[in-house]
Design an enzyme around this catalytic site. Structure first.
Site, PDB file in Angstrom:
ATOM      1  N   TYR A 143       0.792  -1.227  -0.133  1.00 44.56           N
ATOM      2  CA  TYR A 143      -0.106  -0.100   0.001  1.00 44.56           C
ATOM      3  C   TYR A 143       0.746   1.426   0.266  1.00 44.56           C
ATOM      4  O   TYR A 143       1.905   1.788   0.874  1.00 44.56           O
ATOM      5  CB  TYR A 143      -1.327  -0.631   1.296  1.00 44.56           C
ATOM      6  CG  TYR A 143      -1.638   1.519   1.182  1.00 44.56           C
ATOM      7  CD1 TYR A 143      -1.879   1.718   0.267  1.00 44.56           C
ATOM      8  CD2 TYR A 143      -2.732   1.171   2.520  1.00 44.56           C
ATOM      9  CE1 TYR A 143      -3.068   3.057   0.629  1.00 44.56           C
ATOM     10  CE2 TYR A 143      -3.313   2.413   2.974  1.00 44.56           C
ATOM     11  CZ  TYR A 143      -3.474   3.161   2.107  1.00 44.56           C
ATOM     12  OH  TYR A 143      -4.129   4.313   1.709  1.00 44.56           O
ATOM     13  N   LYS A 173      -1.442  -1.229  -3.768  1.00 44.47           N
ATOM     14  CA  LYS A 173      -2.634  -0.020  -4.077  1.00 44.47           C
ATOM     15  C   LYS A 173      -1.862   1.077  -4.190  1.00 44.47           C
ATOM     16  O   LYS A 173      -0.674   1.342  -2.896  1.00 44.47           O
ATOM     17  CB  LYS A 173      -3.539  -0.177  -2.723  1.00 44.47           C
ATOM     18  CG  LYS A 173      -4.770   0.970  -2.807  1.00 44.47           C
ATOM     19  CD  LYS A 173      -4.868   0.740  -1.066  1.00 44.47           C
ATOM     20  CE  LYS A 173      -6.210   2.046  -1.329  1.00 44.47           C
ATOM     21  NZ  LYS A 173      -6.392   2.644   0.378  1.00 44.47           N
TER      22      LYS A 173
END
Lengths: 282, 282, 282, 282
Positions: free
Chosen positions: D113, D141
């Protein structure tokens, strides 16, 4: 946690000549605290009162890892000694007891604590005698009676009585160093007198109050008393609840009889049920 | 935590027809776990085995707030019921017991657990009877003997024996629903047979093994047995330590006698002292 | 936690005339500690050094409840002030910042800490100015540069530079009270001199060492330096890892150049990769 | 924690065809939970919805030991994958990033992330490419924009956009697998449509709502919206506070415009300041 109320009570203990305090014992509801609260309270007491009395953290546990960590932290924040309970509820073997106690005594000076009525397991004499050779062994808080204290004292082991009703005899007849007392939270100067010099009359006169302080599992009565004396707010953390109204009325009478020896108390009230707040959740 | 070993053992319990599991009881060393480990293990068991057996979390505590929170979390992760101990070590009054148990039963279905030999305090009959009207009261795990189970059964209260040596009689003579057993961790199919149908011969034949499993405080013998059977690694968290070599030799003999009923066990070894690892620190 | 190494380093800070210490800041890896370790370390520092220097606990958090509780505990164990970070990573609105800071300042004296390079969010000037009227506001540790310090100082706000390379100018040109420094962990007496009196030559001479101490995210270089100086064991808690060998060689050269001002250091070693231990699990 | 409200919202996500959920991300205020709450919520979601959608626990942390433990526990309770943030606030070196991510990926499948606007540190491309060879690497992400997503996609790396306003283009132009969305908490079916098929008109029509949802740091607007829609109680844990009245009025207008696509919402109210409760203490 109401540290202002705590500090006022400790100041009165210091003024009365009490030698030391157990922080977070069962009387102090250590088992209802998180470890960070527990260690914080030890540290706070060391900072504010560490030059006035001995600060003994109840950093034991029935999980050895917890006890080792809490004891290590307690010494890191300056406590003078630890009170070490045997593994209550979980219990263990003789060899397990020795391993547990050695692990925690390795962290610093400790007093063993034997209270089978709470733990479900007696610490046998031979375990105590074997641990007595550990460099950090300070002695035993013993709740099984004065015969055992006498036997330990004969071996040169320091004992503190854990029974308020027997403590005067323990000290002056059976060789105890003193008492780790519940009652002294209320009337510290009287307990200091009882320990410093034999005084059968005073000892006898306190029996009714002591009996009341143990009419339900400690610390229920003593906390009810402190609340009726206005020394703490009338808040109970479950599973503790106040004494019944009838018991409170008896307690108020007994407390008023020693009013002159209750430091910081101007009024003793028989609180109503509705005065108490019970806490059962975070 | 060795979840692979755990899953294999639970699979064998399921295969043997065991109805449910207590997660993190004293046998499962719940008191040596942090709460996050404890709840994780409940959740893990629900996910993997929740369709095969009842998952009963030992989410009680001697601190009501902890018990309430753990019970709430246990139900949030899908446990079917909770086992609720009375406040061991700290103890409390009759009113305190009622308040404590009501607070935790409010969270969901629960079985009371009475084991005064561990807790230092019996749950009185009248407290159980009063709590029996709570909507979430499921019954009692009772360790004080079959007379009491009989009396509770007469009141329509579901009972599970907490004494492996008396469980067969409890079930077939005194009205118990079943047993919450230590021995069934080792020989689940035999205990399933003992509960399903009266079988005095089988019951008698297990007494020596049961006696051995309680020769030291549980779970010391059962964990020693699981290690000797190769079902778990020989690692003990203090205050637990393995049985002595002499006790291990006796245990190996008794385990070999039921070898056909030990699921997943190919070999029973009398481990040496040096095979065991003791853990006393985080 | 190696409290002996810690105490030796703090003793040298005291001896060098340092005014205060931040406990558990990012340099001290507070974000890698549990809160009980963090509060223990504050308490320990208060007990041992609280009469020698100011003990400022980094009790802030990006979760207000955690920050309030830790700050409350920090003051309970005697810290003199708190360092209060804005909610890093989670971030919040202007109104959220005000609410957060007021909640923690209500617990006791605090220094705001603005380091957007770490938090992902600048504390705007107008928020600082609004909080400056809080009774417990002590000032700002500011990392965005000396222009801002100058502007705050013009408003009568106490500032401490958070940038070692700019701190001398901050102090003597832009109105800062001083510095909260990384470099002073290594050469405390030099930083004390830099703060007490303008000394451009000294300031210039340290720039290369400072640049090295920030060649990777702090505290990677300073911890590598302390290990090479033999002041701490070469153990890194992930996500921190030691500097590369090439960077260590450069560091050793720079440290040897200030060897006379490295208290307690007899030898500076370029440690090998195999000398370091990395810790990634409990 | 209000699990009933939570379950209702998740049911609507399932009904709308959402593929998976992040549990305890910044939108879900994971950084305001204790780890036991966090793991409980993952376990709860697995139990109730694990057959309906992918359960991805945000078990990362800026302390590697915490991240490893939480990730291990998350997988033990059945989560399908983990979202792994880089060490925000503390930051680390390139080598530290690699060590950190490898330690957590070793526990099970994970999505990196990257959100430097929160963490203060970008995860460099070459770190991502190096980690892509790890057996448990699922993808990224990515919040820094579609150019980077395009570049990763060219390397065969799965990407999920972390920017709602760019997600439609990310998916249909730049090669992203999909989006990990804030807006889809409000209008899940619209985001499902946006991801399944290119629809520029729909994408354009949502820009004003998306802009409003990021008018203050997320999750302030989305939580304000959920409260105005009656889907959650109007309680904010600090440092989060509701949007201003003016912003709430704008939001109500925008929400009413998509009322047909707000599942479970019968009325959208512009709540008053006094309707909100702020929580700053345990």
């Amino acid at each position: 946690m109401d540290l202002r109320a705590y500090d006022r009570i400790v100041e009165q203990q210091v003024a009365a000549g009490v030698d030391g305090l157990i922080i977070g014992g069962t009387t102090g509801e250590g088992q209802l605290m998180s470890w960070d609260e527990h260690i914080m309270l030890i540290a706070h007491t060391v900072n504010h009162f560490g030059r006035d009395l001995l600060v003994i953290g109840n950093t034991g546990s029935n999980a050895t890892r917890e006890a080792v960590r809490a004891t290590e932290q307690g010494f890191a924040v300056g406590m003078h000694a630890a009170l070490q309970i045997n593994p209550y509820y979980g219990k263990t073997s003789r060899s397990g007891l020795l391993n547990h106690f050695r692990a925690v005594l390795d962290e610093g000076p400790g007093i063993l604590y034997n209270v089978p009525g709470r733990t479900g397991q007696d610490i046998p004499d031979d375990v105590v005698l074997e641990l007595a050779s550990h460099a950090n062994f300070l002695g035993v808080k013993e709740c099984t009676g004065n015969q055992r204290i006498q036997a330990y004292a004969a071996h040169g082991i320091s004992c503190w009585s854990g029974n308020d009703d027997e403590a005067h005899a323990a000290r002056h007849v059976f060789g105890a160093q003193g008492v780790i007392s519940v009652t002294s939270n209320i009337v510290p100067s009287l307990y200091v007198r009882l320990m410093r010099q034999q005084n059968d009359e005073l000892a006898d006169s306190l029996q009714e109050l002591i009996a009341w302080l143990f009419c339900e599992p400690n610390p229920i009565p003593v906390n009810t008393a402190l609340a009726m004396c206005g020394l703490i707010r009338p808040v109970f953390r479950l599973p503790y609840v106040p004494l019944s109204l009838q018991q409170r009325e008896l307690g108020a009478k007994l407390l008023r009889a020693v009013a002159a020896d209750l430091p910081g108390v101007s009024d003793i009230k028989v609180l109503a049920d509705s005065d108490f707040k019970l806490v059962s959740r975070y």
